[in-house]
Design an enzyme around this catalytic site. Sequence first.
Site, PDB file in Angstrom:
ATOM      1  N   GLY A 116      45.825   7.271  72.432  1.00  0.00           N
ATOM      2  CA  GLY A 116      44.516   6.610  72.465  1.00  0.00           C
ATOM      3  C   GLY A 116      43.914   6.583  73.919  1.00  0.00           C
ATOM      4  O   GLY A 116      44.516   6.883  74.709  1.00  0.00           O
ATOM      5  N   CYS A 117      42.595   6.316  73.928  1.00  0.00           N
ATOM      6  CA  CYS A 117      41.884   6.504  75.043  1.00  0.00           C
ATOM      7  C   CYS A 117      42.182   5.574  75.896  1.00  0.00           C
ATOM      8  O   CYS A 117      42.864   5.815  76.980  1.00  0.00           O
ATOM      9  CB  CYS A 117      40.070   6.391  74.931  1.00  0.00           C
ATOM     10  SG  CYS A 117      39.841   4.867  73.988  1.00  0.00           S
ATOM     11  N   TYR A 118      42.046   4.197  75.766  1.00  0.00           N
ATOM     12  CA  TYR A 118      42.532   3.339  76.727  1.00  0.00           C
ATOM     13  C   TYR A 118      43.949   3.379  76.976  1.00  0.00           C
ATOM     14  O   TYR A 118      44.440   3.259  78.149  1.00  0.00           O
ATOM     15  CB  TYR A 118      42.330   1.776  76.276  1.00  0.00           C
ATOM     16  CG  TYR A 118      41.031   1.437  76.074  1.00  0.00           C
ATOM     17  CD1 TYR A 118      40.077   1.407  76.859  1.00  0.00           C
ATOM     18  CD2 TYR A 118      40.507   0.891  74.732  1.00  0.00           C
ATOM     19  CE1 TYR A 118      38.648   1.154  76.933  1.00  0.00           C
ATOM     20  CE2 TYR A 118      39.209   0.463  74.522  1.00  0.00           C
ATOM     21  CZ  TYR A 118      38.285   0.653  75.571  1.00  0.00           C
ATOM     22  OH  TYR A 118      37.053   0.421  75.310  1.00  0.00           O
TER      23      TYR A 118
END
Length: 310
Positions: A116-118
């Site tokens: 995921g990005c975060y």
Amino acid sequence: MAQALVFIDGDQGTTGLQIHERLRGRDDLRLLTLPESGRKDPARRAEAINSCDIAILCLPDGPARQAAASIVNPAVSVIDASSAHRTHPDWVYGFPEMEEEQAGRIARARRVSNPGCYPTGAVALLRPLVDAGLVPSDCPLAIHAVSGYSGGGRAAVQAYEGPDAGEAPDFQVYGLGLAHKHTPEIERHARLSQRPVFLPSYGAFRQGIVLTIALQARLLPAGVNGARLRDCLASRYAGSRSVRVADEAETAALERLDPQSENGTNNLRLAVHANEAAGQFLLSAVFDNLGKGASGAAVQNLDLMLAARA
């Protein structure tokens, strides 16, 4: 060498379109796409995914699970850009720099889950420090992040770029129930034994992320200081093409963190900020949520898998 056939399932979404753009003009692969009339036809999609060499799933979690379950051809490899399989033990986590052997695991894998990005920023900062014993696995952690609105997908992009864009807020914090779906991913792959507090937010800019994690010296092992934290990260990512750790002079010169500074790249920029007198440290990560946080990471994993097939 024969061209690899790559099927992007969900190629009209934000991540899928970005992957298309990054693969444009390459002669080592051929992209398989479905016409609009076939994108929601389970039979057409199953046929496409079972006829390709590598599939990239740019779908919501439910459809991604269905697409993965439809694979009966053992020769097909998959990169899932959704969060459906990021903590699944049978899927390899697609963060090549996470540890020394991870790139090799990705290259050999049939099932890869794109981070995921975060979590990309959080795991990049925490995993080396936890592995080295500089941050206890049970350390109480609060992770704060602000992303461009494209992190919210097509609906968020429409809210900020559509006819009602003037009504979109300049800044919004969400995930106030402290149950964001990225939290278990961070906990697992950062090797934390206690769930961190994760609080995300969106700003009124299209893409880019700044993620920060505050640390208190009194909660860390004796002798841990900014230099040791920085050196640990620099050692882990030495030689990486994508991940760079700011040295002491660069960090001291930073007056602000711009979430958009790495947009359009696959770069991940890390830093350790310190107030030694107060016994406080701040870990920071800056990257493109559509680059290293999504499509850039998918293409990086694709290249590893293609190289293993050569």
